[in-house]
Design a protein around this motif. Structure first.
Motif, short mmCIF file in Angstrom:
data_model
loop_
_atom_site.label_atom_id
_atom_site.label_comp_id
_atom_site.label_asym_id
_atom_site.label_seq_id
_atom_site.Cartn_x
_atom_site.Cartn_y
_atom_site.Cartn_z
N PHE A 1 44.68 62.58 48.66
CA PHE A 1 43.66 61.86 47.88
C PHE A 1 44.04 61.84 46.40
O PHE A 1 43.95 60.80 45.73
N LEU A 2 44.49 62.99 45.90
CA LEU A 2 44.85 63.08 44.48
C LEU A 2 46.04 62.18 44.15
O LEU A 2 46.07 61.59 43.06
N MET A 3 46.99 62.07 45.06
CA MET A 3 48.14 61.19 44.85
C MET A 3 47.66 59.73 44.74
O MET A 3 48.08 58.98 43.87
N GLU A 4 46.77 59.38 45.67
CA GLU A 4 46.21 58.03 45.69
C GLU A 4 45.51 57.74 44.36
O GLU A 4 45.65 56.67 43.77
N MET A 5 44.76 58.74 43.89
CA MET A 5 44.00 58.59 42.65
C MET A 5 44.91 58.55 41.43
O MET A 5 44.60 57.89 40.43
N MET A 6 46.02 59.27 41.51
CA MET A 6 46.96 59.30 40.40
C MET A 6 47.48 57.89 40.12
O MET A 6 47.57 57.45 38.98
N GLU A 7 47.79 57.20 41.20
CA GLU A 7 48.27 55.81 41.06
C GLU A 7 47.22 54.94 40.39
O GLU A 7 47.52 54.16 39.49
N VAL A 8 45.97 55.08 40.85
CA VAL A 8 44.89 54.30 40.26
C VAL A 8 44.73 54.65 38.77
O VAL A 8 44.59 53.77 37.92
N ASN A 9 44.78 55.95 38.47
CA ASN A 9 44.63 56.39 37.07
C ASN A 9 45.75 55.88 36.17
O ASN A 9 45.50 55.50 35.03
N GLU A 10 46.96 55.89 36.72
CA GLU A 10 48.09 55.39 35.94
C GLU A 10 47.92 53.90 35.65
O GLU A 10 48.16 53.44 34.53
N ALA A 11 47.52 53.17 36.67
CA ALA A 11 47.29 51.74 36.50
C ALA A 11 46.21 51.48 35.44
O ALA A 11 46.32 50.56 34.63
N LEU A 12 45.19 52.34 35.45
CA LEU A 12 44.11 52.21 34.46
C LEU A 12 44.61 52.48 33.04
O LEU A 12 44.21 51.80 32.09
N MET A 13 45.48 53.48 32.93
CA MET A 13 46.02 53.81 31.62
C MET A 13 46.84 52.64 31.06
O MET A 13 46.73 52.30 29.89
N ARG B 1 35.08 63.92 46.98
CA ARG B 1 35.89 62.73 46.74
C ARG B 1 35.03 61.63 46.15
O ARG B 1 35.44 60.92 45.24
N ASN B 2 33.83 61.51 46.68
CA ASN B 2 32.92 60.48 46.20
C ASN B 2 32.53 60.72 44.74
O ASN B 2 32.43 59.78 43.95
N LYS B 3 32.33 61.99 44.40
CA LYS B 3 32.02 62.33 43.01
C LYS B 3 33.15 61.90 42.09
O LYS B 3 32.92 61.37 41.00
N TYR B 4 34.35 62.11 42.57
CA TYR B 4 35.54 61.71 41.80
C TYR B 4 35.55 60.19 41.62
O TYR B 4 35.79 59.69 40.53
N LEU B 5 35.28 59.49 42.70
CA LEU B 5 35.26 58.02 42.65
C LEU B 5 34.18 57.49 41.72
O LEU B 5 34.37 56.48 41.05
N LEU B 6 33.05 58.18 41.68
CA LEU B 6 31.97 57.75 40.78
C LEU B 6 32.41 57.83 39.32
O LEU B 6 32.12 56.95 38.51
N ARG B 7 33.13 58.91 38.99
CA ARG B 7 33.65 59.05 37.63
C ARG B 7 34.67 57.95 37.32
O ARG B 7 34.68 57.39 36.23
N LEU B 8 35.49 57.68 38.31
CA LEU B 8 36.51 56.64 38.16
C LEU B 8 35.85 55.28 37.93
O LEU B 8 36.28 54.49 37.10
N ARG B 9 34.78 55.06 38.65
CA ARG B 9 34.06 53.79 38.54
C ARG B 9 33.46 53.62 37.14
O ARG B 9 33.46 52.51 36.60
N GLU B 10 32.99 54.71 36.58
CA GLU B 10 32.47 54.65 35.21
C GLU B 10 33.56 54.18 34.25
O GLU B 10 33.31 53.39 33.34
N ARG B 11 34.78 54.70 34.47
CA ARG B 11 35.91 54.27 33.62
C ARG B 11 36.22 52.80 33.83
O ARG B 11 36.52 52.08 32.89
#
Length: 175
Positions: free
Chosen positions: A93-105, A162-172
């Motif tokens: 999950f963290l790897m998947e999120m890392m990609e999303v975070n990098e794309a956001l950056m 995981r959902n909590k993490y996604l909620l934070r991501l969504r705010e970004r």
């Protein structure tokens, strides 16, 4: 004074998906029952007790009618959430999120509306998968035996975080 949980208060068995109509009906029933006006002639002690029950009824309704709060509440009831717990999310999950975070950056440096939509769609998809898994786990919960429930709760806890993490991501994403 034995602690009564919100499900007991409403005469329901513990469930991730209680019938919303029943929850609402119980809330109204108890709102009437614990209305302070009915206890004007009673002792101070009785009045305080009724006020406490009335407050509890309001909280119970807020929690039981909101899927996120309900999920959190059940995990808490079952002793699976500790205050300030540092829950470690699964590596995949963290790897998947890392990609999303990098794309956001990258987007922060080079805004690109099309790319942003792509990322949002990807997060939507991850979220949908998560909700589907959650639905499977929570809808069969009441019929499981203790051991199965234990297993389910651990998986549900994982999905909750995981959902909590996604909620934070969504705010970004919405910024």
């Amino acid at each position: 004074d034995s602690y009564m949980d919100y499900f007991e208060l409403y005469g329901l068995s513990l469930s991730f998906n209680p019938d919303p109509a029943v929850v609402k009906q119980k809330f109204y029933e108890l709102s009437k029952k614990f209305h302070p006006d009915f206890y004007i002639m009673e002792s101070q002690e009785k009045q305080e007790e009724v006020l406490e029950l009335s407050t509890m009824n309001n909280k119970a309704y807020q929690v039981l009618s909101d899927p996120q709060k309900r999920l959190h509440y059940i995990l808490e009831l079952k002793g699976l959430l500790t205050e300030g717990e540092n829950y470690v999310l699964p590596q995949s999950f963290l790897m998947e999120m890392m990609e999303v975070n990098e794309a956001l950056m990258e987007l922060e440096f080079e805004p690109d509306a099309g790319k942003l939509l792509e990322i949002k769609a990807e997060v939507d998809l991850i979220e949908k998968k998560l909700f589907d898994e959650l639905l499977v786990l929570t809808s069969g919960f009441e019929t499981q035996d203790d051991e199965q429930q234990k297993q389910s709760l651990l998986k549900i806890k994982d999905l909750y975080y995981r959902n909590k993490y996604l909620l934070r991501l969504r705010e970004r994403l919405d910024k």
